[in-house]
Design a protein around this motif. Structure first.
Motif, mmCIF file in Angstrom:
data_model
loop_
_atom_site.group_PDB
_atom_site.id
_atom_site.type_symbol
_atom_site.label_atom_id
_atom_site.label_comp_id
_atom_site.label_asym_id
_atom_site.label_seq_id
_atom_site.Cartn_x
_atom_site.Cartn_y
_atom_site.Cartn_z
ATOM 1 N N LEU A 149 0.825 -1.214 0.000
ATOM 2 C CA LEU A 149 0.000 0.000 0.000
ATOM 3 C C LEU A 149 0.859 1.264 0.000
ATOM 4 O O LEU A 149 0.425 2.309 -0.478
ATOM 5 C CB LEU A 149 -0.929 0.000 1.210
ATOM 6 N N GLY A 150 2.076 1.152 0.538
ATOM 7 C CA GLY A 150 2.975 2.303 0.585
ATOM 8 C C GLY A 150 3.876 2.422 -0.626
ATOM 9 O O GLY A 150 4.764 3.274 -0.653
ATOM 10 N N LEU A 151 3.668 1.581 -1.636
ATOM 11 C CA LEU A 151 4.384 1.638 -2.913
ATOM 12 C C LEU A 151 5.895 1.465 -2.747
ATOM 13 O O LEU A 151 6.695 2.123 -3.419
ATOM 14 C CB LEU A 151 4.085 2.966 -3.635
ATOM 15 N N HIS A 152 6.284 0.556 -1.852
ATOM 16 C CA HIS A 152 7.705 0.239 -1.737
ATOM 17 C C HIS A 152 7.918 -1.271 -1.549
ATOM 18 O O HIS A 152 8.875 -1.686 -0.906
ATOM 19 C CB HIS A 152 8.367 1.016 -0.592
ATOM 20 N N LEU A 153 7.040 -2.070 -2.131
ATOM 21 C CA LEU A 153 7.203 -3.514 -2.025
ATOM 22 C C LEU A 153 8.490 -3.973 -2.706
ATOM 23 O O LEU A 153 9.136 -4.922 -2.268
ATOM 24 C CB LEU A 153 5.993 -4.227 -2.624
ATOM 25 N N ASN A 154 8.878 -3.299 -3.781
ATOM 26 C CA ASN A 154 10.140 -3.632 -4.451
ATOM 27 C C ASN A 154 11.336 -3.423 -3.508
ATOM 28 O O ASN A 154 12.240 -4.255 -3.432
ATOM 29 C CB ASN A 154 10.302 -2.799 -5.719
ATOM 30 N N TRP A 155 11.341 -2.319 -2.790
ATOM 31 C CA TRP A 155 12.418 -2.027 -1.831
ATOM 32 C C TRP A 155 12.389 -3.018 -0.674
ATOM 33 O O TRP A 155 13.434 -3.471 -0.206
ATOM 34 C CB TRP A 155 12.254 -0.602 -1.335
ATOM 35 N N PRO A 164 6.066 -14.406 -1.468
ATOM 36 C CA PRO A 164 5.349 -15.382 -2.306
ATOM 37 C C PRO A 164 4.869 -14.747 -3.612
ATOM 38 O O PRO A 164 4.651 -13.531 -3.690
ATOM 39 C CB PRO A 164 4.167 -15.795 -1.417
ATOM 40 N N GLY A 165 4.725 -15.582 -4.625
ATOM 41 C CA GLY A 165 4.497 -15.103 -5.982
ATOM 42 C C GLY A 165 3.377 -14.106 -6.158
ATOM 43 O O GLY A 165 3.506 -13.144 -6.919
ATOM 44 N N ASN A 166 2.243 -14.313 -5.491
ATOM 45 C CA ASN A 166 1.115 -13.397 -5.646
ATOM 46 C C ASN A 166 1.434 -12.011 -5.095
ATOM 47 O O ASN A 166 0.862 -11.010 -5.541
ATOM 48 C CB ASN A 166 -0.130 -13.943 -4.942
ATOM 49 N N TRP A 167 2.303 -11.947 -4.094
ATOM 50 C CA TRP A 167 2.770 -10.660 -3.576
ATOM 51 C C TRP A 167 3.838 -10.076 -4.488
ATOM 52 O O TRP A 167 3.865 -8.855 -4.731
ATOM 53 C CB TRP A 167 3.346 -10.838 -2.170
ATOM 54 N N ASP A 168 4.709 -10.920 -4.962
ATOM 55 C CA ASP A 168 5.884 -10.467 -5.716
ATOM 56 C C ASP A 168 5.509 -9.659 -6.947
ATOM 57 O O ASP A 168 6.231 -8.724 -7.322
ATOM 58 C CB ASP A 168 6.724 -11.687 -6.106
ATOM 59 N N VAL A 169 4.400 -9.985 -7.606
ATOM 60 C CA VAL A 169 4.036 -9.275 -8.836
ATOM 61 C C VAL A 169 3.747 -7.792 -8.588
ATOM 62 O O VAL A 169 3.739 -6.994 -9.534
ATOM 63 C CB VAL A 169 2.810 -9.930 -9.515
ATOM 64 N N LEU A 170 3.535 -7.419 -7.336
ATOM 65 C CA LEU A 170 3.189 -6.030 -7.025
ATOM 66 C C LEU A 170 4.385 -5.094 -7.066
ATOM 67 O O LEU A 170 4.232 -3.887 -6.893
ATOM 68 C CB LEU A 170 2.514 -5.958 -5.649
ATOM 69 N N TRP A 171 5.597 -5.636 -7.294
ATOM 70 C CA TRP A 171 6.777 -4.759 -7.362
ATOM 71 C C TRP A 171 6.630 -3.721 -8.471
ATOM 72 O O TRP A 171 7.017 -2.557 -8.304
ATOM 73 C CB TRP A 171 8.047 -5.574 -7.570
ATOM 74 N N SER A 172 6.085 -4.127 -9.607
ATOM 75 C CA SER A 172 5.961 -3.190 -10.726
ATOM 76 C C SER A 172 4.936 -2.099 -10.430
ATOM 77 O O SER A 172 5.079 -0.953 -10.873
ATOM 78 C CB SER A 172 5.580 -3.940 -12.004
ATOM 79 N N ASN A 217 23.017 -6.882 -6.304
ATOM 80 C CA ASN A 217 21.784 -7.202 -5.587
ATOM 81 C C ASN A 217 20.764 -7.654 -6.623
ATOM 82 O O ASN A 217 20.190 -6.827 -7.332
ATOM 83 C CB ASN A 217 21.263 -5.992 -4.806
ATOM 84 N N GLU A 218 20.575 -8.951 -6.733
ATOM 85 C CA GLU A 218 19.730 -9.502 -7.800
ATOM 86 C C GLU A 218 18.328 -8.913 -7.797
ATOM 87 O O GLU A 218 17.793 -8.531 -8.840
ATOM 88 C CB GLU A 218 19.652 -11.017 -7.659
ATOM 89 N N ILE A 219 17.723 -8.827 -6.620
ATOM 90 C CA ILE A 219 16.344 -8.345 -6.548
ATOM 91 C C ILE A 219 16.283 -6.865 -6.881
ATOM 92 O O ILE A 219 15.424 -6.421 -7.656
ATOM 93 C CB ILE A 219 15.748 -8.625 -5.154
ATOM 94 N N TRP A 220 17.190 -6.081 -6.322
ATOM 95 C CA TRP A 220 17.149 -4.638 -6.562
ATOM 96 C C TRP A 220 17.491 -4.328 -8.014
ATOM 97 O O TRP A 220 16.979 -3.364 -8.586
ATOM 98 C CB TRP A 220 18.103 -3.938 -5.607
ATOM 99 N N LEU A 221 18.350 -5.144 -8.629
ATOM 100 C CA LEU A 221 18.661 -4.971 -10.041
ATOM 101 C C LEU A 221 17.399 -5.100 -10.886
ATOM 102 O O LEU A 221 17.197 -4.351 -11.848
ATOM 103 C CB LEU A 221 19.693 -6.015 -10.479
ATOM 104 N N GLU A 222 16.545 -6.043 -10.533
ATOM 105 C CA GLU A 222 15.313 -6.260 -11.292
ATOM 106 C C GLU A 222 14.239 -5.234 -10.971
ATOM 107 O O GLU A 222 13.436 -4.887 -11.838
ATOM 108 C CB GLU A 222 14.754 -7.652 -10.990
#
Length: 397
Positions: A149-155, A164-172, A217-222
């Motif tokens: 909700l705070g728009l920082h799930l990627n961070w 988990p996958g259903n959460w992970d898609v929210l990075w974009s 940082n693999e995740i942060w790179l993506e």
């Protein structure tokens, strides 16, 4: 602004019924969401290990499975192009953008499906269902909700690991909506295109360098903010160009071919481009996507819209791309569990892709009909004062 062409563009891509949608853009967005689904299936049922490997080349099967990340960047470019273009048609110029109405429209489009998804995921986590439990050290359900909700799930993922996958898609979504929080304010602050365009150009061209700086940082790179925002800025620049210029038909067709060749090169042989260009291959991806979008837009203004037969299903995927993107992991997990319960024969794994695609479409269509469109219409009528006609008042970003 070109009044005659502006009116023509409004008829093809602006306010109106479902027939006003641009079929080329819908098909491109449909291709992107199909590649995302193939990617998430391929992580669990790789096509290269199925019987198809005896019929089709392995490199092609791999490209079908491993272009999900690139597909999201295509989404970013489309998003910037459509949202900026819709703002130009709605308010005449970005300097006249109505901030309240802009935010209200984004809220009505994004939030209902997002809240419903988070509610379902929270229940599944509390029930302890496999594939849906947040279990990594340093992660928790309240913190995951706050990050979404705070728009920082990627961070949050970059710091704590994959959710988990259903959460992970929210990075974009975190990247997109963070961009659009500042976009209308930047338009009002800078006002003139001559002031707005240079920072957008710098941001768009920064993509290879902002990615290169994140290796390690693999995740942060993506999932870092700046590379994704660079792709969105590319789309915004395209909308400004499309609004200011109508090139001759030959130029339009040349852009279409350049876009198709460039996008095809990235999707079919991204490894070779990486060898020569390193992170610059992502710039080839975003600029090629923009060339295609400009071609689709200008062809529509020239009256050359002719949807290709046989691609109606792909355009339907494009129209429901947001709903499918948010919900497709439910189908992926269910299909993968059914595949394993059936014996998990790798050679037959490709057979599970067809029902997975059908179920993804069906779930997306259900969400669109019973949740997304009714909620958006209701919210717009109260927050903006008008309800969209048909699927959307304008082709949605």
């Amino acid at each position: 602004m070109r009044e005659a062409v502006h009116a023509a563009g409004t008829k093809v891509m602006g306010a109106g019924d479902a027939g006003s949608r641009n079929p080329g853009i819908d098909a491109l967005r449909g291709l992107a969401i199909v590649l995302v689904v193939f990617n998430h299936l391929g992580l669990r049922i790789p096509l290269e290990k199925t019987a198809l490997a005896g019929v089709l080349p392995t490199w092609l099967l791999n490209r079908l499975n491993w272009n999900g990340y690139e597909a999201v960047y295509v989404f970013f470019v489309i998003s910037g192009f459509l949202i900026a273009g819709n703002a130009l048609r709605r308010w005449g110029s970005l300097a006249a953008i109505d901030v309240r109405a802009f935010y209200a429209r984004r809220f009505a489009r994004i939030v209902p499906c997002l809240l419903a998804l988070l509610a379902v995921l929270s229940v599944l986590h509390l029930l302890g269902l496999p594939d849906y439990v947040i279990h990594r050290a340093g992660q928790s359900l309240p913190r995951a909700l706050l990050s979404a909700l705070g728009l920082h799930l990627n961070w949050y993922e970059a710091r704590t690991g994959y959710l988990p996958g259903n959460w992970d898609v929210l990075w974009s979504l975190s990247i997109e909506e963070a961009f659009y929080l500042g976009f209308p304010l930047a338009c009002l602050l800078l006002r003139r295109r001559t002031l707005l365009a240079p920072p957008l150009v710098l941001l768009a061209l920064s993509l290879p360098w902002t990615r290169a700086a994140l290796h390690g940082n693999e995740i942060w790179l993506e999932k870092a903010y700046l590379p994704g925002m660079a792709a969105i800025a590319t789309g915004v620049l395209g909308a400004l160009l499309a609004d200011a210029w109508q090139p001759p038909r030959r130029t339009v067709m040349l852009l279409g071919w350049l876009g198709a060749v460039g996008l095809g090169a990235v999707l079919l042989d991204g490894g070779a481009l990486w060898h020569w260009l390193r992170d610059g291959y992502m710039l080839v991806l975003t600029l090629s996507s923009l060339c295609l979008l400009l071609c689709f837009r200008w062809r529509a203004e020239l009256g050359a819209v002719s949807p290709l037969r046989g691609l109606g299903w792909l355009r339907a995927w494009g129209r429901m791309s947001y709903e499918i993107y948010l919900t497709h992991m439910f189908v992926v997990y269910a299909v993968v569990r059914a595949y394993r319960a059936w014996g998990g024969d790798p050679a037959q794994g490709w057979l599970w892709y067809l029902p997975a695609l059908g179920l993804c479409w069906l779930l997306g269509a259900t969400v669109e009909r019973w949740l997304s469109v009714p909620c958006e219409r209701w919210l717009r009528s109260r927050l903006v004062g008008v309800a969209p006609r048909g699927r959307m008042g304008m082709q949605p970003g």
